[in-house]
Scaffold this active site. Structure first.
Site, PDB file in Angstrom:
ATOM      1  N   GLU A 138      -0.814  -9.010   4.866  1.00 18.84           N
ATOM      2  CA  GLU A 138      -0.688  -9.184   6.321  1.00 18.84           C
ATOM      3  C   GLU A 138      -2.047  -9.186   7.012  1.00 18.84           C
ATOM      4  O   GLU A 138      -2.153  -9.581   8.173  1.00 18.84           O
ATOM      5  CB  GLU A 138       0.218  -8.087   6.908  1.00 18.84           C
ATOM      6  CG  GLU A 138      -0.412  -6.720   7.085  1.00 18.84           C
ATOM      7  CD  GLU A 138      -0.497  -5.889   5.822  1.00 18.84           C
ATOM      8  OE1 GLU A 138      -0.920  -4.713   5.917  1.00 18.84           O
ATOM      9  OE2 GLU A 138      -0.145  -6.398   4.744  1.00 18.84           O
ATOM     10  N   CYS A 164       0.846  -1.194   0.000  1.00 16.99           N
ATOM     11  CA  CYS A 164       0.000   0.000   0.000  1.00 16.99           C
ATOM     12  C   CYS A 164       0.885   1.250   0.000  1.00 16.99           C
ATOM     13  O   CYS A 164       1.561   1.518  -0.977  1.00 16.99           O
ATOM     14  CB  CYS A 164      -0.978  -0.050   1.167  1.00 16.99           C
ATOM     15  SG  CYS A 164      -2.404   1.047   0.964  1.00 16.99           S
ATOM     16  N   HIS A 203      -3.282  -5.859   0.982  1.00 19.65           N
ATOM     17  CA  HIS A 203      -2.613  -6.093   2.262  1.00 19.65           C
ATOM     18  C   HIS A 203      -2.560  -7.581   2.613  1.00 19.65           C
ATOM     19  O   HIS A 203      -3.472  -8.095   3.264  1.00 19.65           O
ATOM     20  CB  HIS A 203      -3.368  -5.370   3.379  1.00 19.65           C
ATOM     21  CG  HIS A 203      -3.236  -3.890   3.360  1.00 19.65           C
ATOM     22  ND1 HIS A 203      -2.308  -3.212   4.111  1.00 19.65           N
ATOM     23  CD2 HIS A 203      -3.914  -2.939   2.673  1.00 19.65           C
ATOM     24  CE1 HIS A 203      -2.424  -1.909   3.908  1.00 19.65           C
ATOM     25  NE2 HIS A 203      -3.395  -1.718   3.027  1.00 19.65           N
TER      26      HIS A 203
END
Length: 225
Positions: free
Chosen positions: A199, A89, A197
């Site tokens: 994660e 990002c 994302h």
């Protein structure tokens, strides 16, 4: 093998803890936290992550100011030595602004903040970051950005395509990105920038675990090397 990773924090980062937790949970070992104003990185790093967020409030060309933080020269030098670097990002924006990846991230088409799950197609499963996926596999990874519209001139886009440097592509329209590109690799294959994302999708409590294979791929690749 002790996996030694670092997460860079810029003023306005808001996903640095999420990234550190994901790396620790999947890769093991404590993730080192590095402040953007530091001039050097810890020794013997296996992995560097630039997290999402809003560095400097994203007031000046998202990622541009962060790309000029003192730590970024050390990140650039580490990447040149072959250390894997992941930018997610805002981290992707920083990688393009620092010259580690081609192109730029523009304001989303439609001028709206996009926050949703996105279906991605794995375009290249031969990289250090993507070897844990199948070619053309569709995975679901969340996105949350206002400036995720990937842009590059046609010659650059053609080169990325021909060299297999498009890592992920949106399965459908998300933000206006050229050729629906969601993630790109550098020429050496050790730097990956992506807007979604991973994660945030590493365990079923998150709604899915499609992001975990990315981190597992890096560890397996480093061990085998």
């Amino acid at each position: 093998m002790t996996f030694r990773a670092a997460v860079i924090t810029f003023p306005g980062s808001n996903c640095d803890r999420d990234m550190a937790v994901a790396i620790e949970q999947i890769c093991g070992g404590e993730t080192l936290r590095v402040w953007h104003g530091d001039a050097s990185l810890p020794d013997r790093l296996d992995f560097i992550a630039l997290p999402g967020g809003f560095s400097y409030g994203d007031y000046l060309r998202s990622g541009a100011m962060a790309a000029r933080s003192p730590i970024m020269q050390a990140v650039i030098d580490a990447a040149a030595r072959g250390v894997p670097v992941l930018g997610v990002c805002n981290g992707f924006q920083v990688l393009t602004e620092s010259g580690l990846l081609p192109g730029a991230l523009l304001r989303n088409a439609g001028m709206n903040f996009v926050c949703r799950e996105a279906v991605l197609t794995v375009e290249n499963n031969q990289s250090l970051f993507t070897a844990g996926y199948e070619a053309d596999q569709q995975i679901t990874i969340p996105v949350a950005h206002h400036d995720g519209n990937y842009f590059a001139d046609n010659a650059t886009l053609d080169r990325l395509e021909s060299e297999g440097r498009v890592a992920f592509r949106y399965a459908g329209e998300i933000n206006g990105s050229a050729r629906r590109i969601a993630g790109v690799l550098n020429q050496a294959g050790n730097v990956l920038g992506m807007m979604p994302h991973p994660e945030r999708m590493i365990e079923t409590a998150h709604g899915g675990s499609d992001g975990s294979a990315l981190f597992q791929s890096v560890v397996k690749g480093l061990v085998s090397a």
